[in-house]
Design a protein around this motif. Structure first.
Motif, PDB file in Angstrom:
ATOM      1  N   ALA A  54       0.326  10.153   2.881  1.00 18.99           N
ATOM      2  CA  ALA A  54      -1.021  10.409   2.360  1.00 18.99           C
ATOM      3  C   ALA A  54      -1.478  11.819   2.698  1.00 18.99           C
ATOM      4  CB  ALA A  54      -2.004   9.379   2.915  1.00 18.99           C
ATOM      5  N   ARG A  55      -1.242  12.262   3.928  1.00 24.31           N
ATOM      6  CA  ARG A  55      -1.627  13.614   4.322  1.00 24.31           C
ATOM      7  C   ARG A  55      -0.855  14.662   3.526  1.00 24.31           C
ATOM      8  NH1 ARG A  55      -5.281  14.321   8.707  1.00 24.31           N
ATOM      9  NH2 ARG A  55      -6.407  12.352   8.723  1.00 24.31           N
ATOM     10  N   ALA A  56       0.433  14.416   3.307  1.00 24.54           N
ATOM     11  CA  ALA A  56       1.268  15.397   2.617  1.00 24.54           C
ATOM     12  C   ALA A  56       0.906  15.544   1.149  1.00 24.54           C
ATOM     13  CB  ALA A  56       2.741  15.002   2.746  1.00 24.54           C
ATOM     14  N   ARG A  64       5.495  15.052  -9.502  1.00 24.75           N
ATOM     15  CA  ARG A  64       6.781  15.745  -9.500  1.00 24.75           C
ATOM     16  C   ARG A  64       6.771  16.958  -8.588  1.00 24.75           C
ATOM     17  NH1 ARG A  64       9.196  17.068 -15.298  1.00 24.75           N
ATOM     18  NH2 ARG A  64       9.044  14.797 -15.339  1.00 24.75           N
ATOM     19  N   GLU A  65       5.624  17.634  -8.543  1.00 17.99           N
ATOM     20  CA  GLU A  65       5.527  18.851  -7.738  1.00 17.99           C
ATOM     21  C   GLU A  65       5.386  18.560  -6.248  1.00 17.99           C
ATOM     22  OE1 GLU A  65       1.448  17.397  -8.539  1.00 17.99           O
ATOM     23  OE2 GLU A  65       3.298  17.591  -9.712  1.00 17.99           O
ATOM     24  N   ASP A  66       5.151  17.290  -5.894  1.00 16.06           N
ATOM     25  CA  ASP A  66       4.904  16.937  -4.492  1.00 16.06           C
ATOM     26  C   ASP A  66       6.169  16.629  -3.704  1.00 16.06           C
ATOM     27  OD1 ASP A  66       2.125  17.153  -4.726  1.00 16.06           O
ATOM     28  OD2 ASP A  66       1.916  15.063  -5.373  1.00 16.06           O
ATOM     29  N   SER A  96      10.554  16.929   4.045  1.00 17.38           N
ATOM     30  CA  SER A  96       9.761  17.003   2.826  1.00 17.38           C
ATOM     31  C   SER A  96       9.263  15.603   2.472  1.00 17.38           C
ATOM     32  CB  SER A  96      10.616  17.534   1.676  1.00 17.38           C
ATOM     33  OG  SER A  96      11.637  16.596   1.359  1.00 17.38           O
ATOM     34  N   VAL A  97       8.429  15.518   1.446  1.00 22.61           N
ATOM     35  CA  VAL A  97       7.977  14.208   0.969  1.00 22.61           C
ATOM     36  C   VAL A  97       9.184  13.360   0.553  1.00 22.61           C
ATOM     37  CG1 VAL A  97       6.732  13.045  -0.902  1.00 22.61           C
ATOM     38  CG2 VAL A  97       5.664  14.958   0.316  1.00 22.61           C
ATOM     39  N   ALA A 108       0.833  -1.207   0.000  1.00 23.63           N
ATOM     40  CA  ALA A 108       0.000   0.000   0.000  1.00 23.63           C
ATOM     41  C   ALA A 108       0.869   1.260   0.000  1.00 23.63           C
ATOM     42  CB  ALA A 108      -0.932  -0.003   1.208  1.00 23.63           C
ATOM     43  N   VAL A 109       1.981   1.239   0.741  1.00 17.25           N
ATOM     44  CA  VAL A 109       2.872   2.405   0.728  1.00 17.25           C
ATOM     45  C   VAL A 109       3.487   2.569  -0.653  1.00 17.25           C
ATOM     46  CG1 VAL A 109       4.996   3.403   1.657  1.00 17.25           C
ATOM     47  CG2 VAL A 109       3.362   2.316   3.193  1.00 17.25           C
ATOM     48  N   HIS A 110       3.836   1.468  -1.304  1.00 16.86           N
ATOM     49  CA  HIS A 110       4.394   1.578  -2.657  1.00 16.86           C
ATOM     50  C   HIS A 110       3.413   2.271  -3.594  1.00 16.86           C
ATOM     51  CE1 HIS A 110       5.177   0.035  -6.800  1.00 16.86           C
ATOM     52  NE2 HIS A 110       6.351   0.564  -6.497  1.00 16.86           N
ATOM     53  N   GLU A 111       2.130   1.957  -3.454  1.00 15.58           N
ATOM     54  CA  GLU A 111       1.115   2.632  -4.281  1.00 15.58           C
ATOM     55  C   GLU A 111       1.154   4.141  -4.045  1.00 15.58           C
ATOM     56  OE1 GLU A 111      -2.817   1.147  -3.781  1.00 15.58           O
ATOM     57  OE2 GLU A 111      -2.310  -0.911  -4.362  1.00 15.58           O
ATOM     58  N   LEU A 112       1.280   4.534  -2.779  1.00 22.39           N
ATOM     59  CA  LEU A 112       1.341   5.957  -2.458  1.00 22.39           C
ATOM     60  C   LEU A 112       2.583   6.612  -3.057  1.00 22.39           C
ATOM     61  CD1 LEU A 112       0.281   5.939   1.307  1.00 22.39           C
ATOM     62  CD2 LEU A 112      -0.977   7.033  -0.562  1.00 22.39           C
ATOM     63  N   VAL A 113       3.724   5.926  -2.931  1.00 24.79           N
ATOM     64  CA  VAL A 113       4.972   6.485  -3.454  1.00 24.79           C
ATOM     65  C   VAL A 113       4.897   6.618  -4.975  1.00 24.79           C
ATOM     66  CG1 VAL A 113       7.452   6.109  -3.709  1.00 24.79           C
ATOM     67  CG2 VAL A 113       6.337   5.576  -1.534  1.00 24.79           C
TER      68      VAL A 113
END
Length: 200
Positions: A137-139, A29-31, A42-43, A19-24
């Motif tokens: 996810a929040r970021a 690019r701007e995040d 930072s992210v 699930a974290v891989h999906e988020l990553v």
């Protein structure tokens, strides 16, 4: 008794890492330079920290690495390169492979919080990536797709075991309030020091 086998901690960890891989993989690019709930990270720093953590644990489990000052400092080394999602996936797969080696879950390893059995180390990685997955996810304004039952099991471990960790070794801040009806992931994040109410 239902007759169904209890889900193994390694299955839970694999679900969390997936699930974290999906988020990553969804980070735009701007995040990458956006702030996160982790102060001063930072992210990019956050994801880098997770990759460094998974690599460190995999090395420890194979007797090829040891805890050193700054080993998990995301500003000290870049583990992401030009393919952050690929770097995260590779580190996650290597970690799971290290945990699946014969005898690893019974052995005791020295990890950042101190000496723990391999089985406890599985839970530590799951809790770490759950909470940092919440941060990510929040970021980035996305939803973390962690199964609630997995989160509940890891929250049980966190409540029972992380209270025993000396404050100077704890990777988490003191617990914060959360509503009883809040989603499991929010309650876990609050348990481990996140200001859930302030970000809703």
């Amino acid at each position: 008794m239902t007759g169904h086998p209890e889900p193994s901690p390694l299955k839970d960890l694999a679900a969390v890492l997936g699930a974290v891989h999906e988020l990553v993989a969804a980070v735009g690019r701007e995040d990458w330079s956006a702030p996160t709930p982790c102060p001063q990270w930072s992210v990019h720093d956050l994801v880098n920290h997770m990759v460094l953590g998974n690599r460190l644990f995999a090395g420890i489990l194979r007797d090829r690495a040891a805890v050193t000052p700054g080993a998990l400092d995301p500003t000290a080394a870049d583990a992401l390169g030009d393919d952050p999602a690929g770097a995260y996936r590779s580190a996650a797969e290597d970690l799971l492979a290290a945990f699946r080696r014969p005898g690893v879950l019974e052995r005791v390893f020295r990890v950042p919080v101190g000496p723990v059995p391999g089985l406890a180390a599985v839970h530590l990685r799951a809790v770490e990536d759950l909470v940092h997955g919440w941060d990510l996810a929040r970021a980035t304004g996305r939803r973390a797709r962690f199964p609630d039952d997995v989160v509940e099991r890891q929250m049980g471990f966190a409540r029972a075991k992380l209270a025993d960790v000396p404050p100077d070794r704890s990777p988490f801040a003191p617990p914060q309030p959360a509503a009883d009806h809040a989603p499991p992931l929010d309650r876990l994040a609050a348990l481990l020091g996140r200001s859930v109410a302030a970000t809703r």
